[in-house]
Design an enzyme around this catalytic site. Structure first.
Site, mmCIF file in Angstrom:
data_model
loop_
_atom_site.group_PDB
_atom_site.id
_atom_site.type_symbol
_atom_site.label_atom_id
_atom_site.label_comp_id
_atom_site.label_asym_id
_atom_site.label_seq_id
_atom_site.Cartn_x
_atom_site.Cartn_y
_atom_site.Cartn_z
ATOM 1 N N ARG A 47 38.807 21.969 19.014
ATOM 2 C CA ARG A 47 40.104 21.547 19.553
ATOM 3 C C ARG A 47 41.223 22.091 18.671
ATOM 4 O O ARG A 47 42.241 22.558 19.149
ATOM 5 C CB ARG A 47 40.207 20.022 19.697
ATOM 6 C CG ARG A 47 41.582 19.586 20.184
ATOM 7 C CD ARG A 47 41.651 18.196 20.832
ATOM 8 N NE ARG A 47 40.679 17.243 20.346
ATOM 9 C CZ ARG A 47 40.730 16.668 19.133
ATOM 10 N NH1 ARG A 47 41.714 16.943 18.314
ATOM 11 N NH2 ARG A 47 39.786 15.828 18.774
ATOM 12 N N TYR A 99 59.383 27.077 39.487
ATOM 13 C CA TYR A 99 58.030 26.802 39.953
ATOM 14 C C TYR A 99 57.901 25.314 40.298
ATOM 15 O O TYR A 99 58.279 24.453 39.499
ATOM 16 C CB TYR A 99 57.050 27.195 38.841
ATOM 17 C CG TYR A 99 55.615 26.926 39.187
ATOM 18 C CD1 TYR A 99 54.979 27.653 40.184
ATOM 19 C CD2 TYR A 99 54.883 25.957 38.524
ATOM 20 C CE1 TYR A 99 53.655 27.396 40.511
ATOM 21 C CE2 TYR A 99 53.562 25.696 38.836
ATOM 22 C CZ TYR A 99 52.962 26.425 39.838
ATOM 23 O OH TYR A 99 51.653 26.170 40.156
ATOM 24 N N ASP A 171 60.227 30.883 30.860
ATOM 25 C CA ASP A 171 58.952 31.044 31.567
ATOM 26 C C ASP A 171 58.868 32.520 31.957
ATOM 27 O O ASP A 171 59.576 32.980 32.854
ATOM 28 C CB ASP A 171 58.935 30.118 32.797
ATOM 29 C CG ASP A 171 57.614 30.189 33.574
ATOM 30 O OD1 ASP A 171 56.913 31.208 33.461
ATOM 31 O OD2 ASP A 171 57.318 29.221 34.302
ATOM 32 N N LYS A 196 48.153 34.050 35.935
ATOM 33 C CA LYS A 196 48.755 35.044 36.821
ATOM 34 C C LYS A 196 48.536 36.457 36.269
ATOM 35 O O LYS A 196 47.409 36.891 36.174
ATOM 36 C CB LYS A 196 50.232 34.694 37.028
ATOM 37 C CG LYS A 196 50.494 33.198 37.249
ATOM 38 C CD LYS A 196 49.930 32.667 38.562
ATOM 39 C CE LYS A 196 49.922 31.147 38.644
ATOM 40 N NZ LYS A 196 51.206 30.491 38.412
HETATM 41 C C1 LIG Z 1 51.675 29.202 38.090
HETATM 42 C C2 LIG Z 1 52.940 29.019 37.359
HETATM 43 C C3 LIG Z 1 53.079 28.000 36.421
HETATM 44 C C4 LIG Z 1 51.987 26.979 36.147
HETATM 45 O O1 LIG Z 1 50.872 27.568 35.598
HETATM 46 P P1 LIG Z 1 49.350 27.019 35.832
HETATM 47 O O2 LIG Z 1 48.545 27.987 35.062
HETATM 48 O O3 LIG Z 1 49.110 27.066 37.307
HETATM 49 O O4 LIG Z 1 49.324 25.643 35.294
HETATM 50 C C5 LIG Z 1 54.287 27.915 35.744
HETATM 51 N N1 LIG Z 1 55.290 28.780 35.985
HETATM 52 C C6 LIG Z 1 55.183 29.772 36.893
HETATM 53 C C7 LIG Z 1 56.323 30.692 37.099
HETATM 54 C C8 LIG Z 1 54.006 29.924 37.607
HETATM 55 O O5 LIG Z 1 53.924 30.897 38.522
#
Ligand SMILES: *Cc1c(COP(=O)(O)O)cnc(C)c1O
Length: 380
Positions: A47, A99, A171, A196
């Site tokens: 962890r 998001y 982000d 992604k």
């Molecule tokens: C998918 C996404 C998230 C969240 O990520 P997860 O891996 O699905 O928890 C946050 N911000 C953006 C822009 C995203 O496309």
């Protein structure tokens, strides 16, 4: 090292001191033997740290030109860790077009814990200052935004953040460090859903943070260990593997994205096409300045402007898959109003342009002609 070399080698020196394997081994272990209490080789419990995860954390930091990386079980777990830096009474200013899962986490978890959020448009960064007061701690920015492809001037927002002694988090999921590196533009925290583009193969759910400041990094490592939403060794390996072709994939995503955006704009049945590469996109100049290319994310609405028209198109697609998520090698289509953004009230959604006929595309790395022919037959 330059960027393309970093995708392959960044932070990956000596990841296997035992056998010099070229790829970091998957250390599928929860614990590590100690010769005497405290006598370990840098890892004591998975962890708090794991060598495969550490290799990914260094790779991610290297790509963002940052010093410290930390990875989590999902992008939202990474955002959750950032928000745990704050306490009841603190205020956060966030972009209003973000998001859906981030919005849900902010409003349905952290608002209840006493943190106040202001969701505002930041295309005019000077508008942010109205919302700054003595309790403000963080500005949260998503650019390009999801799904409206708004572009926010990170450098301009960072000047405001610095002036008021606020943290700026970006982000960077849509752009990836191939297209945009927010730390270099003055941000303090970069967040990724590595699910992604970084992973890139739609086979894993992982999140990450990158920072430069040692004190901030220590606080986040503490939260990572104390709250425990870590990324496992197998998933770390998959993202490391994905990152090695990030530059190749992104180049093709950008080329195919441009072709699809121009095709959609030429189709008389299509109303608006949102893609920052168009010269008449309201923030095209900023996109050109802060990004290396315009990416493969595109949203569009139909002239018929009905829910039915959007549903018909996404159901007719054959090469594009109707699915949540984005950033993989395969092209995906989504319907934000009923899928990714269903947790945002209709009124709020429509204010920022997420109308019922809006379709979002994650343009993959297939042949451009097949993608355009697929859209042609689906739009009809
Ligand atoms: C998918 C996404 C998230 C969240 O990520 P997860 O891996 O699905 O928890 C946050 N911000 C953006 C822009 C995203 O496309």
């Amino acid at each position: 090292m330059k960027f393309n070399t970093k995708t392959i080698h960044g932070g990956q020196e000596n990841t296997d001191p035992a056998y010099n394997s070229v790829m970091p081994p998957i250390y599928q272990t929860s614990t590590y033997s100690q010769s005497t209490p405290g006598g370990h080789k840098g890892f004591e419990y998975s962890r708090s740290g794991n060598p495969t995860r550490a290799a990914l954390e260094r790779a991610m930091a290297s790509l963002e030109n940052g010093k410290f990386g930390m990875t989590f079980g999902s992008g939202l777990a990474a955002i959750d860790a950032v928000l745990k830096l704050f306490k009841p009474g603190d205020e956060i200013i966030s972009t209003n077009d973000l998001y859906g899962g981030s919005y849900r986490l902010f409003t349905q978890i952290f608002e209840g814990l006493g943190i106040k959020f202001h969701f505002i448009g930041m295309q005019e960064p000077s508008g942010i200052e109205k919302y700054v007061n003595k309790n403000t701690k963080l500005i949260w920015v998503e650019t390009p935004s999801n799904p409206m492809m708004n572009i926010i001037d990170i450098e301009a927002v960072s000047r405001i953040a610095k002036k008021h002694d606020l943290l700026l988090a970006v982000d960077n999921t849509f752009a990836t460090p191939y297209l945009q590196r927010p730390l270099e533009l003055g941000a303090d925290i970069i967040m990724h859903s590595a699910t992604k583009y970084l992973g890139g193969h739609s086979d894993v759910v992982v999140g990450g943070l990158v920072v430069n400041d040692r004190e901030l990094a220590d606080k986040l490592y503490f939260i990572q260990k104390a709250s425990g939403a870590i990324c496992g060794p197998q998933d770390s390996f998959l993202v490391l593997r994905g990152i090695k072709t990030l530059h190749l994939r992104m180049q093709r995503h950008c080329e195919n994205g441009a072709a699809v955006a121009h095709y959609l704009r030429s189709n008389p049945k299509i109303d608006k096409v949102y893609w920052p590469g168009f010269e008449d996109h309201p923030n095209h100049d900023i996109a050109k300045r802060q990004m290396k290319g315009f990416g493969g994310m595109i949203s569009f609405s139909t002239k018929e402007n009905s829910l039915e028209s959007a549903i018909r198109i996404v159901e007719n697609l054959k090469v594009f898959t109707l699915a949540e998520s984005l950033g993989g090698v395969e092209s995906l289509a989504g319907h934000p109003a009923s899928m990714t953004h269903a947790s945002i009230p209709k009124e709020e959604r429509e204010k920022v342009g997420v109308v019922d006929s809006l379709i979002r595309l994650s343009v993959g790395v297939e042949d451009e002609e097949d993608l355009i022919n697929d859209l042609k037959q689906a739009i009809g």
